[in-house]
Scaffold this motif. Structure first.
Motif, PDB file in Angstrom:
ATOM      1  N   LYS A  16       0.827  -1.201   0.000  1.00 46.68           N
ATOM      2  CA  LYS A  16       0.000   0.000   0.000  1.00 46.68           C
ATOM      3  C   LYS A  16       0.868   1.260   0.000  1.00 46.68           C
ATOM      4  CE  LYS A  16      -2.925   1.212   3.473  1.00 46.68           C
ATOM      5  NZ  LYS A  16      -4.162   1.188   4.264  1.00 46.68           N
ATOM      6  N   ASP A  17       2.006   1.203   0.661  1.00 47.96           N
ATOM      7  CA  ASP A  17       2.871   2.378   0.743  1.00 47.96           C
ATOM      8  C   ASP A  17       3.508   2.742  -0.595  1.00 47.96           C
ATOM      9  OD1 ASP A  17       2.296   2.531   3.414  1.00 47.96           O
ATOM     10  OD2 ASP A  17       4.041   1.353   3.999  1.00 47.96           O
ATOM     11  N   SER A  18       3.786   1.743  -1.434  1.00 44.48           N
ATOM     12  CA  SER A  18       4.493   2.024  -2.684  1.00 44.48           C
ATOM     13  C   SER A  18       3.554   2.367  -3.840  1.00 44.48           C
ATOM     14  CB  SER A  18       5.358   0.831  -3.076  1.00 44.48           C
ATOM     15  OG  SER A  18       4.546  -0.274  -3.395  1.00 44.48           O
ATOM     16  N   SER A  34      -9.989  -7.590 -11.894  1.00 35.20           N
ATOM     17  CA  SER A  34      -9.168  -7.148 -13.017  1.00 35.20           C
ATOM     18  C   SER A  34      -8.348  -5.896 -12.728  1.00 35.20           C
ATOM     19  CB  SER A  34     -10.053  -6.881 -14.242  1.00 35.20           C
ATOM     20  OG  SER A  34     -10.925  -5.795 -14.001  1.00 35.20           O
ATOM     21  N   HIS A  35      -8.733  -5.101 -11.726  1.00 33.40           N
ATOM     22  CA  HIS A  35      -8.033  -3.860 -11.429  1.00 33.40           C
ATOM     23  C   HIS A  35      -7.850  -3.688  -9.926  1.00 33.40           C
ATOM     24  CE1 HIS A  35      -9.430  -2.979 -15.499  1.00 33.40           C
ATOM     25  NE2 HIS A  35      -8.536  -2.004 -15.525  1.00 33.40           N
ATOM     26  N   VAL A  36      -6.878  -2.845  -9.567  1.00 35.06           N
ATOM     27  CA  VAL A  36      -6.661  -2.482  -8.173  1.00 35.06           C
ATOM     28  C   VAL A  36      -6.291  -0.997  -8.144  1.00 35.06           C
ATOM     29  CG1 VAL A  36      -4.212  -3.109  -8.149  1.00 35.06           C
ATOM     30  CG2 VAL A  36      -5.484  -3.093  -6.017  1.00 35.06           C
ATOM     31  N   VAL A  37      -6.685  -0.328  -7.066  1.00 38.02           N
ATOM     32  CA  VAL A  37      -6.352   1.084  -6.896  1.00 38.02           C
ATOM     33  C   VAL A  37      -6.170   1.354  -5.413  1.00 38.02           C
ATOM     34  CG1 VAL A  37      -8.754   1.838  -6.739  1.00 38.02           C
ATOM     35  CG2 VAL A  37      -7.028   3.445  -7.515  1.00 38.02           C
ATOM     36  N   LYS A  38      -5.276   2.271  -5.099  1.00 44.05           N
ATOM     37  CA  LYS A  38      -5.160   2.749  -3.725  1.00 44.05           C
ATOM     38  C   LYS A  38      -5.946   4.061  -3.679  1.00 44.05           C
ATOM     39  CE  LYS A  38      -1.585   4.930  -1.414  1.00 44.05           C
ATOM     40  NZ  LYS A  38      -0.224   5.014  -0.876  1.00 44.05           N
ATOM     41  N   ALA A  39      -7.147   4.000  -3.131  1.00 42.51           N
ATOM     42  CA  ALA A  39      -8.007   5.172  -3.056  1.00 42.51           C
ATOM     43  C   ALA A  39      -7.604   6.005  -1.850  1.00 42.51           C
ATOM     44  CB  ALA A  39      -9.463   4.746  -2.947  1.00 42.51           C
ATOM     45  N   CYS A  40      -7.402   7.290  -2.079  1.00 46.10           N
ATOM     46  CA  CYS A  40      -7.009   8.209  -1.012  1.00 46.10           C
ATOM     47  C   CYS A  40      -7.987   9.373  -0.979  1.00 46.10           C
ATOM     48  CB  CYS A  40      -5.608   8.744  -1.258  1.00 46.10           C
ATOM     49  SG  CYS A  40      -4.350   7.477  -1.391  1.00 46.10           S
ATOM     50  N   GLY A  42      -9.233  12.443   2.064  1.00 48.08           N
ATOM     51  CA  GLY A  42      -9.307  12.967   3.428  1.00 48.08           C
ATOM     52  C   GLY A  42      -8.325  12.313   4.385  1.00 48.08           C
ATOM     53  N   GLY A  43      -7.134  11.976   3.918  1.00 43.23           N
ATOM     54  CA  GLY A  43      -6.136  11.349   4.771  1.00 43.23           C
ATOM     55  C   GLY A  43      -6.328   9.862   4.968  1.00 43.23           C
ATOM     56  N   GLU A  44      -7.378   9.298   4.409  1.00 43.92           N
ATOM     57  CA  GLU A  44      -7.646   7.868   4.525  1.00 43.92           C
ATOM     58  C   GLU A  44      -7.168   7.161   3.255  1.00 43.92           C
ATOM     59  OE1 GLU A  44     -11.488   4.909   5.037  1.00 43.92           O
ATOM     60  OE2 GLU A  44     -11.759   7.067   5.159  1.00 43.92           O
ATOM     61  N   GLU A  45      -6.560   5.998   3.410  1.00 47.47           N
ATOM     62  CA  GLU A  45      -6.093   5.191   2.287  1.00 47.47           C
ATOM     63  C   GLU A  45      -6.741   3.814   2.355  1.00 47.47           C
ATOM     64  OE1 GLU A  45      -1.882   4.988   2.747  1.00 47.47           O
ATOM     65  OE2 GLU A  45      -1.567   6.988   1.946  1.00 47.47           O
ATOM     66  N   LYS A  46      -7.089   3.284   1.173  1.00 49.74           N
ATOM     67  CA  LYS A  46      -7.746   1.989   1.149  1.00 49.74           C
ATOM     68  C   LYS A  46      -7.426   1.304  -0.172  1.00 49.74           C
ATOM     69  CE  LYS A  46     -12.456   0.157   1.520  1.00 49.74           C
ATOM     70  NZ  LYS A  46     -13.862   0.556   1.633  1.00 49.74           N
ATOM     71  N   ILE A  47      -7.061   0.029  -0.136  1.00 45.03           N
ATOM     72  CA  ILE A  47      -6.837  -0.756  -1.342  1.00 45.03           C
ATOM     73  C   ILE A  47      -8.193  -1.299  -1.789  1.00 45.03           C
ATOM     74  CG2 ILE A  47      -5.794  -2.846  -2.290  1.00 45.03           C
ATOM     75  CD1 ILE A  47      -3.750  -0.726  -1.824  1.00 45.03           C
ATOM     76  N   ILE A  48      -8.525  -1.038  -3.052  1.00 45.74           N
ATOM     77  CA  ILE A  48      -9.807  -1.481  -3.599  1.00 45.74           C
ATOM     78  C   ILE A  48      -9.549  -2.306  -4.845  1.00 45.74           C
ATOM     79  CG2 ILE A  48     -11.994  -0.748  -4.618  1.00 45.74           C
ATOM     80  CD1 ILE A  48     -11.713   1.823  -2.967  1.00 45.74           C
ATOM     81  N   ARG A  49     -10.089  -3.500  -4.865  1.00 40.06           N
ATOM     82  CA  ARG A  49     -10.041  -4.353  -6.062  1.00 40.06           C
ATOM     83  C   ARG A  49     -11.422  -4.313  -6.701  1.00 40.06           C
ATOM     84  NH1 ARG A  49      -5.495  -7.244  -6.399  1.00 40.06           N
ATOM     85  NH2 ARG A  49      -4.265  -7.484  -4.520  1.00 40.06           N
ATOM     86  N   PHE A  50     -11.447  -4.201  -8.030  1.00 44.82           N
ATOM     87  CA  PHE A  50     -12.736  -4.096  -8.701  1.00 44.82           C
ATOM     88  C   PHE A  50     -12.651  -4.659 -10.109  1.00 44.82           C
ATOM     89  CE2 PHE A  50     -10.342  -0.313  -9.639  1.00 44.82           C
ATOM     90  CZ  PHE A  50     -10.606  -0.049 -10.968  1.00 44.82           C
ATOM     91  N   GLY A  51     -13.791  -4.930 -10.702  1.00 42.76           N
ATOM     92  CA  GLY A  51     -13.885  -5.412 -12.076  1.00 42.76           C
ATOM     93  C   GLY A  51     -13.730  -6.915 -12.174  1.00 42.76           C
ATOM     94  N   GLN A  52     -14.550  -7.512 -13.005  1.00 39.82           N
ATOM     95  CA  GLN A  52     -14.470  -8.958 -13.206  1.00 39.82           C
ATOM     96  C   GLN A  52     -13.341  -9.288 -14.173  1.00 39.82           C
ATOM     97  OE1 GLN A  52     -18.119 -10.679 -14.533  1.00 39.82           O
ATOM     98  NE2 GLN A  52     -17.282 -12.738 -14.695  1.00 39.82           N
TER      99      GLN A  52
END
Length: 99
Positions: A16-18, A34-40, A42-52
Motif C-alpha cells: 500500500k505504501d508504494s 481485473s483492477h486495483v487502486v489505492k483510493a485516497c 481525506g487522509g484515509e487510504e484503502k486498497i480497492i479491487r474491482f472489475g471482473q
C-alpha cells in the motif's frame, strides 16, 4: 513456478505504501478482480479491487445496440443514479475505469 503463478505472487505483494494514490492499474495475475487502486481521500487510504477478470466494459461511448444495452444493464444493477458515489468504493472506480 509458472508465469501465471509469478504474476499472481507479484500482485499479492502489492504494498500500500508504494502504490500511488488514485491511479488504477490492471491485475492480470489476480484470480477474480481485473483492477486495483489505492483510493485516497481525506487522509484515509484503502486498497480497492474491482472489475471482473476477463470482462471488458462497453466503454464510454458504446457503438452497437448490444453494447448500449450492456451499459444500461450494468448501471441499473449498480445504482448508477447516485450523483455522488464515494471515491472509496469499488463502484466509483468501476464506473470510472471500465464503463
Amino acid at each position: 513456478m509458472s508465469d501465471t503463478h509469478k504474476r499472481a505472487a507479484k500482485a499479492a505483494k502489492l504494498a500500500k505504501d508504494s502504490m500511488p494514490c488514485n491511479k488504477p492499474r490492471r491485475t492480470p495475475g489476480h484470480k477474480t478482480k481485473s483492477h486495483v487502486v489505492k483510493a485516497c481521500e481525506g487522509g484515509e487510504e484503502k486498497i480497492i479491487r474491482f472489475g471482473q477478470q476477463g470482462v471488458e466494459g462497453a466503454g464510454k461511448h458504446p457503438k452497437t445496440e448490444k453494447d448500449k444495452a450492456r451499459k444500461r444493464s450494468y448501471y441499473a444493477r449498480h445504482n448508477a443514479q447516485d450523483p455522488n458515489p464515494d471515491k472509496m468504493s469499488a463502484r466509483y472506480w468501476s464506473h470510472r475505469v471500465k464503463w
